[in-house]
Write a protein that holds these residues in place. Structure first.
Motif, short mmCIF file in Angstrom:
data_model
loop_
_atom_site.label_atom_id
_atom_site.label_comp_id
_atom_site.label_asym_id
_atom_site.label_seq_id
_atom_site.Cartn_x
_atom_site.Cartn_y
_atom_site.Cartn_z
N ALA A 211 0.82 -1.21 0.00
CA ALA A 211 0.00 0.00 0.00
C ALA A 211 0.85 1.25 0.00
O ALA A 211 0.45 2.28 -0.54
N ILE A 212 2.05 1.18 0.63
CA ILE A 212 2.92 2.36 0.60
C ILE A 212 4.05 2.16 -0.41
O ILE A 212 5.01 2.94 -0.44
N GLY A 213 3.90 1.14 -1.25
CA GLY A 213 4.85 0.95 -2.35
C GLY A 213 6.16 0.33 -1.92
O GLY A 213 7.11 0.28 -2.70
N LEU A 214 6.26 -0.16 -0.68
CA LEU A 214 7.52 -0.67 -0.17
C LEU A 214 7.31 -2.07 0.37
O LEU A 214 7.44 -2.32 1.57
N ALA A 215 6.98 -2.98 -0.54
CA ALA A 215 6.61 -4.33 -0.10
C ALA A 215 7.76 -5.03 0.63
O ALA A 215 7.53 -5.88 1.48
N SER A 216 9.00 -4.65 0.30
CA SER A 216 10.14 -5.39 0.86
C SER A 216 10.71 -4.74 2.13
O SER A 216 11.67 -5.22 2.70
N ILE A 217 10.10 -3.63 2.56
CA ILE A 217 10.73 -2.88 3.66
C ILE A 217 10.48 -3.54 5.01
O ILE A 217 11.15 -3.24 5.99
N GLY A 218 9.54 -4.46 5.07
CA GLY A 218 9.26 -5.12 6.34
C GLY A 218 7.94 -4.68 6.92
O GLY A 218 7.08 -4.18 6.21
N ASP A 219 7.81 -4.86 8.21
CA ASP A 219 6.58 -4.57 8.92
C ASP A 219 6.24 -3.07 8.84
O ASP A 219 7.11 -2.23 8.97
N ASP B 194 4.89 2.15 -7.92
CA ASP B 194 3.43 2.30 -7.87
C ASP B 194 2.94 1.79 -6.53
O ASP B 194 3.52 0.87 -5.96
N LEU B 195 1.84 2.35 -6.05
CA LEU B 195 1.17 1.81 -4.87
C LEU B 195 0.22 0.70 -5.32
O LEU B 195 -0.49 0.86 -6.32
#
Lengths: 315, 248
Positions: A211-219, B194-195
């Motif tokens: 949702a914030i575009g940072l799927a790999s950043i963790g929790d 992208d979101l």
């Protein structure tokens, strides 16, 4: 999702109204029902009243009800618009059917054609109602292939239950209609159970990280909300109360909405007419409680993907 | 018309740098200030001085904690309409009030056509649309369509109010349909994302991920923490002798 009463009343009442219309028009076109004016007036009148009350309730959901007519314009892309167009279009053959049945008291080919068109357009209207919800990928519980069939089956089940009651007040007994109503109620129960199981097992593919575009950043944990009090998004899409009591409410829906009316109708088949009418009335009350609860829970349980911005881990 | 226009060459949008955003809310307040008097006027507030004040805003800044351990960080996250290329909020609209402009891709609500059915807000994955409870219609980011083409204001102001207000330069406005534009180059350089890409709405706005955080355990140069070596001067020898004597 916020369960708006206007939408709950609209979908349940107009659904039952179209179901009743489908039933009556089918019986008329099969010649299974006498074209008696008073019966036509009360039965078709009930269907028109339910549909109209439902449609009026739906306009209460609008911020600008006086502009509701504009909703007929975008049928090329919008299921809501299609529903609006078809809901009004179905009144045309239904109106002719009413003329043939109530005013002329006849049974003829032209009015049978009108009855068939009424059945088709009514089914299409309820189908569109279901597709409004099913077509939204943002709500996992709604974006399921069973949503629209359930809308259609519940409309037919509630409508034929009403038809049965009206016919019995006229001491008209159509056993196959009783059997079909019981079958529709049991089918509704089976579909709802399957639907709940599918939703429970459907993967939650969207995460707060995506949702914030940072799927790999963790929790991802909310730290500061963007507003002090709930905004529109949270008021409309952040509703969570329903999930707490979902299990109990599901029991109520299956019991009161489907099984109790089915049992009452089965008993009514083997009793004297006056008792049968009373039992059918009881079945309607029970079914109404169950169906209103079903529709409330349909909204209250549904999680919108936007909740990912407000602390939900997945959606 | 809620049918989507053919894809436009020009795709105006925002690029938001999550590395430099400090969560100061200047973009959100500037947006509210401009738009409550602009195209979207009014942006009503309900119960503004009471117990439950809330109102329509077109831009919201969240703060999150992300990651864990030494690389965890606070992340400020402005959220507004992404002016998607295939926006479901437009196609679900029953009245044609929601539309995507063919010339520049801006997604707008025609305030004279909207009936306030709220279906577009259900269709949006990003919570970008806020219903105005007093006005009875849906409000959303206009990409300041009444600023960016406005010849009555100074040229430097012909950018969205949020971009103009950002004190850290974390917001950038431009044509993301042109690969040679500054914003497109920025997205290419910094790996803009992208979101919720799997939603399939193809957002035009891009977010720049924060730069990799330095590891606190090895990021300080060792030379900075070591004693300076003796230069061998006579005075230093004297101090070394004194140090030795006093340590005894």
């Amino acid at each position: 999702m916020h369960p708006a009463y206007s939408v709950i009343f609209f979908t349940t009442l107009s659904g039952a109204g179209y179901g009743l219309l489908i039933c009556l028009a089918t019986l008329y076109s099969l010649g299974a029902i006498p074209p008696a004016p008073l019966l036509g007036l009360l039965s078709l009148g009930s269907a028109f009243a339910l549909i109209s009350i439902g449609l009026l309730a739906s306009t209460l959901h609008l911020g600008r009800p006086s502009r509701a007519w504009r909703a007929f314009s975008q049928w090329r892309t919008s299921w809501l618009s299609r529903e609006g167009v078809l809901s009004i279009a179905s009144f045309i053959p239904a109106g002719f059917l009413a003329i043939g049945w109530i005013w002329l008291g006849t049974y003829s080919t032209i009015f049978v054609c009108m009855a068939v068109a009424t059945v088709g357009l009514s089914l299409a209207t309820v189908y569109c109602t279901g597709m409004i919800y099913q077509s939204l990928p943002t709500i996992r519980a709604w974006h399921q292939p069973l949503v629209t069939p359930i809308y259609v089956v519940l409309a037919i089940a509630t409508g034929s239950l009403l038809a049965l009651f009206i016919l019995r007040t006229f001491f008209i007994e159509i056993p196959p209609l009783s059997i079909l109503t019981i079958a529709a109620l049991l089918l509704g129960a089976a579909l709802k159970r399957t639907y709940w199981r599918i939703v429970a097992n459907a993967p939650r593919t969207f995460t707060a990280g995506q949702a914030i575009g940072l799927a790999s950043i963790g929790d991802v944990r909310p730290l500061d909300p963007p507003h002090g009090q709930a905004n529109f998004v949270m008021r409309e899409m952040g509703f969570v109360v329903g999930r707490k009591h979902a299990e109990k409410l599901r029991g109520l829906i299956l019991g009161a909405g489907f099984l109790a009316p089915a049992v009452l109708l089965a008993v009514a088949l083997v009793t004297i007419p006056i008792v049968a009418t009373f039992l059918t009335g009881l079945a309607i009350v029970s079914c109404a409680i169950g169906i209103f609860t079903e529709r409330w829970l349909f909204f209250a349980e549904a999680q919108h993907v936007v909740t990912l911005y407000y602390g939900a881990k997945s959606a | 018309m809620t049918a989507l226009p053919p894809p436009s060459k020009t795709k105006l949008g925002l690029v938001i740098d999550l590395d430099t955003c400090v969560g100061c809310q200047a973009c959100a307040t500037s947006c509210k200030e401009w738009n409550t008097g602009g195209y979207s006027a009014p942006l009503s507030d309900i119960d503004p001085y009471g117990a439950d004040p809330h109102g329509a805003w077109l831009n919201r800044v969240h703060s999150f904690e992300v990651g864990a351990g030494d690389t965890s960080r606070t992340l400020h996250f402005p959220r507004s309409c992404l002016h998607c290329e295939t926006p479901a909020c437009v196609t679900v609209c029953p009245t044609g009030a929601s539309y995507k402009r063919a010339e520049d891709g801006i997604v707008l609500v025609d305030p004279d056509l909207c009936i306030g059915c709220k279906l577009c807000s259900w269709a949006c994955a990003y919570g970008a649309r806020e219903y105005d409870y007093a006005d009875g219609i849906m409000k959303k980011c206009t990409l300041c369509v009444d600023r960016i083409y406005n010849e009555h204001i100074p040229e430097e102001d012909r950018i969205p109010a949020c971009v103009r207000a950002c004190p850290t330069g974390a917001r950038h406005f431009g044509d993301l349909g042109d690969p040679r534009s500054d914003v497109s180059k920025l997205v290419a350089d910094r790996g803009g994302v992208d979101l919720l890409p799997d939603m399939g709405f193809k957002p035009v706005n891009k977010y720049l991920p924060p730069r990799a955080k330095r590891d606190a355990t090895n990021s300080i140069p060792s030379a900075a923490t070591e004693a300076v070596a003796s230069t061998g001067a006579a005075l230093e020898k004297l101090f070394a002798f004194a140090d030795k004597m006093f340590t005894r």
